[in-house]
Design an enzyme around this catalytic site. Structure first.
Site, short mmCIF file in Angstrom:
data_model
loop_
_atom_site.label_atom_id
_atom_site.label_comp_id
_atom_site.label_asym_id
_atom_site.label_seq_id
_atom_site.Cartn_x
_atom_site.Cartn_y
_atom_site.Cartn_z
N SER A 41 0.84 -1.18 -0.15
CA SER A 41 -0.17 0.02 0.15
C SER A 41 0.84 1.32 -0.06
O SER A 41 0.31 2.48 -0.33
CB SER A 41 -0.94 -0.09 1.24
OG SER A 41 -0.20 -0.06 2.36
N ASP A 333 -3.55 8.25 7.60
CA ASP A 333 -4.38 7.44 8.55
C ASP A 333 -3.61 6.41 9.65
O ASP A 333 -2.36 7.29 9.79
CB ASP A 333 -5.17 6.58 7.58
CG ASP A 333 -4.27 5.68 6.79
OD1 ASP A 333 -3.26 5.43 7.09
OD2 ASP A 333 -4.78 4.93 5.84
N HIS A 336 -0.49 4.76 7.30
CA HIS A 336 0.13 5.40 5.92
C HIS A 336 0.40 7.04 6.10
O HIS A 336 -0.12 7.68 6.67
CB HIS A 336 -0.83 5.38 4.66
CG HIS A 336 -1.17 3.92 4.44
ND1 HIS A 336 -2.67 3.45 4.95
CD2 HIS A 336 -0.49 3.03 3.77
CE1 HIS A 336 -2.47 2.04 4.65
NE2 HIS A 336 -1.36 1.69 4.05
#
Length: 359
Positions: A41, A333, A336
């Site tokens: 991610s 978040d 990340h």
């Protein structure tokens, strides 16, 4: 100001500015025909949008600060990711397209392509936790991409694109935090921590050797960040007084040392392979220790929702609580970084590439 008086990240930002703006020391950006991306991610530009998984970011407030206005592309952040900034620095498109995105075709992928999948890892078992794309499948997409590229541009041009491309790899965090330490697979019972580190490093080595055999010649491989300092880990550490989980940070440092040694060995084994290790840990530690130097005000919580545990759909559910200015935060978040930090990481990657002769 002498370079020695700047932080490494500040110096890297100046270097990138020289590259992009054709400054004093370089007449033009280096000739890099494409940026090719593998990983999780931290670099997934939207592949998870196209697969049946709950690990997605194709909804607000993700993408809130994308160029041209809010657009949730599937990137886990408020804006662009490191490969996007790297691509732009080379005069290539400012967004690296996801390979599975039907909005793009081989003409786009000839200048940049991302095979990464949020939630994946070096260990194939990690991808199974949230039903995402395993690393071996990313390599299969890479092979398929090369076949399509040969049909599109001819064999000679396709080979030149692949060999001239900068391959960006960022992977490994999920193997520990989503797999091993969460007991999500049987790895905890099968391996001690040092043994699991060795298992992952061996897998990373096989992956790098394989893409080299497929034509990759310029590759960056990122180490782990200070994973014990992610907001989610700080939150789960509350019973022990909060703060970073030092046990996890020690694992990251130990693993990173093994990765760095593996990278040195591969460079010796494959003289044509220009392979650079990217020390993400040191840069994150610097940001956490010296936030004011980078204009950061909060390095403990994410901008999205409460910033303590939300990621993915939980982040969307708490959109009303999301901060106004993500540039003041290290994290978007609970897992990340913000776009601002992604830009700094891209700058550092470019700095290392120049220092180690990849560009």
């Amino acid at each position: 100001m002498a370079p020695s008086s700047r932080s490494r990240l500040e110096a890297a930002a100046q270097l990138l500015l020289l590259v992009v703006m054709s400054g004093v020391s370089r007449a033009a950006p280096p000739r890099v025909p494409a940026v090719i991306v593998f990983g999780d991610s931290t670099v997934d530009t939207g592949n998870n949008n196209q697969i049946p998984t709950t690990l997605r970011a194709d909804f607000p407030p993700y993408g809130r600060d994308m160029p041209g206005g809010p657009r949730a592309t599937g990137r886990f952040g408020n804006g662009r990711l490191p490969p996007d900034f790297i691509s732009e620095a080379f005069g290539l498109p400012p967004l690296v397209p996801a390979y599975l995105d039907p909005a793009y075709g081989i003409d786009d992928f000839a200048r940049g392509v991302c095979f990464a999948s949020a939630g994946t890892g070096i260990d194939n078992a990690t991808a199974g936790v949230l039903s995402v794309i395993p690393l071996w499948k990313e390599v299969e997409y890479y092979r398929e991409y090369q076949r399509r590229l040969r049909a599109h541009a001819g064999a000679a041009r396709a080979r030149a694109i692949v060999r001239g491309a900068l391959h960006v790899v960022s992977i490994g965090t999920n193997d520990f935090l989503e797999n091993y330490f969460l007991l999500a697979t049987g790895r905890f019972a099968q391996f001690t921590v040092p043994e699991f580190e060795d298992f992952l490093v061996a897998g990373a080595r096989r992956f790098l050797a394989r893409i080299h055999r497929l034509g990759a010649r310029r590759v960056t491989f990122a180490g782990l960040a200070a994973i014990g300092c992610l907001p989610l880990e700080r939150t789960t550490n509350v019973l022990r007084g909060g703060g970073c989980v030092e046990e996890y940070n020690e694992v990251a440092r130990s693993y990173n040392a093994k990765v760095e040694a593996m990278v040195r060995g591969l460079r010796d084994e494959f003289p044509r392979l220009k392979l650079a290790y990217i020390s993400v840990y040191d840069n994150f530690a610097n940001l956490i220790a010296n936030p004011a130097k980078f204009g950061l005000e909060n390095v403990e919580e994410g901008c999205c929702a409460t910033g303590k545990f939300e990621m993915g759909y939980m982040c969307g559910g708490g959109a009303a609580l999301t901060c106004d200015d993500a540039d003041k935060f290290l994290f978007w978040d609970a897992f990340h970084p913000t776009e601002k930090v992604n830009r700094l990481m891209a700058n550092h990657t470019l700095e290392v590439c120049y220092q180690q002769g990849l560009l």
